[in-house]
Design a protein around this motif. Structure first.
Motif: not given
Length: 256
Positions: A68-71, A145-149, A211-213, A227-232
């Motif tokens: 969902l993030g890579i495409f 959605l945030l990461i995909a954007l 980091y996206a994955v 915390t890991a999500f915020v870092r990524d």
């Protein structure tokens, strides 16, 4: 006889940036194939992937969030690199930069225009995956959605950057194996990064797609923001801004 040197334009101006973004969006409106590539292809790929793993829904849950993030990253990279190169080879870029328009304005305008499309693209893909293809997400779909954007914006930034080094649209596409494929192989999609050879794991640690994955997997597994999500997300966003700055620094008026 003295000559008057034009006053240097500021690095970034809001009115010039928005005017550039509006011009790019007007051009894209008359290019339905490009719009289809950006908006529909990620959705079609997710749809196909869901039914490729029709007998193993858990497998789709495992890799669907990552893709969902890579495409969006891949499609925005292709479209942006080719569109920017087309502007330069047609002479449009040279005429624009002869006006009171700085490189920063141009890059920011492109990022703003493609970023608006990235919002639509990411929303469509995320909505399809979560509400129609039953992607099982423990965390909030809004974080997906945030990461995909951010991934789509990173693809835009990478496309703008590599277009400066291509002399033709074919060459722009040729950058994909060099820029995208190594990240795709090392991002943790096919195997956990800690299971890779230490040298490859070290390389993957400096690639933004990793980091996206990782960010997508954090949303997949944890109900709360970690915390890991915020870092990524910070790494992906920082890489996008860094590459946009490099794109402005390396932007050429025309192709030699």
């Amino acid at each position: 006889m003295s000559t008057t040197t034009p006053a240097p334009t500021r690095a970034l101006d809001a009115s010039r940036t928005t005017a550039t973004a509006a011009r790019v969006l007007r051009q894209l409106r008359h290019d339905p194939r490009t719009i289809a590539l950006m908006l529909l292809v990620p959705c079609v790929m997710l749809f196909l992937l869901r039914y490729v793993f029709d007998g193993s829904a858990r497998t789709f849950d495992t890799i669907g969030a990552s893709l969902l993030g890579i495409f969006p990253l891949i499609t925005m990279f292709l479209v942006t690199s080719i569109a920017t190169l087309r502007e330069r080879t047609s002479g449009t870029l040279e005429r624009l930069l002869a006006m009171p328009l700085g490189k920063g304005d141009l890059i920011a305008g492109y990022a703003l225009a493609f970023g608006a499309l990235a919002i639509v693209q990411s929303a469509l893909a995320t909505g399809l995956a979560v509400w129609f293809l039953d992607l099982d997400v423990t965390g909030s779909p809004w974080l997906l959605l945030l990461i995909a954007l951010l991934d789509a914006l990173l693809g835009t930034a990478l496309g703008l950057f590599v277009s400066a080094f291509a002399a033709s649209e074919f060459q722009a596409v040729q950058f994909m194996p060099a820029v995208i494929f190594p990240q795709l192989l090392l991002c943790g999609l096919f195997t956990a990064r800690e299971n890779m050879h230490p040298a490859l794991e070290a390389v993957s640690d400096v690639l933004p797609m990793s980091y996206a994955v990782d960010g997508m997997n954090e949303v997949l597994k944890h109900p709360e923001t970690t915390t890991a999500f915020v870092r990524d997300t910070a790494v992906v966003a920082g890489c996008a801004l860094l590459v946009l700055g490099l794109g402005a620094a390396t932007l050429k008026r025309r192709t030699a």
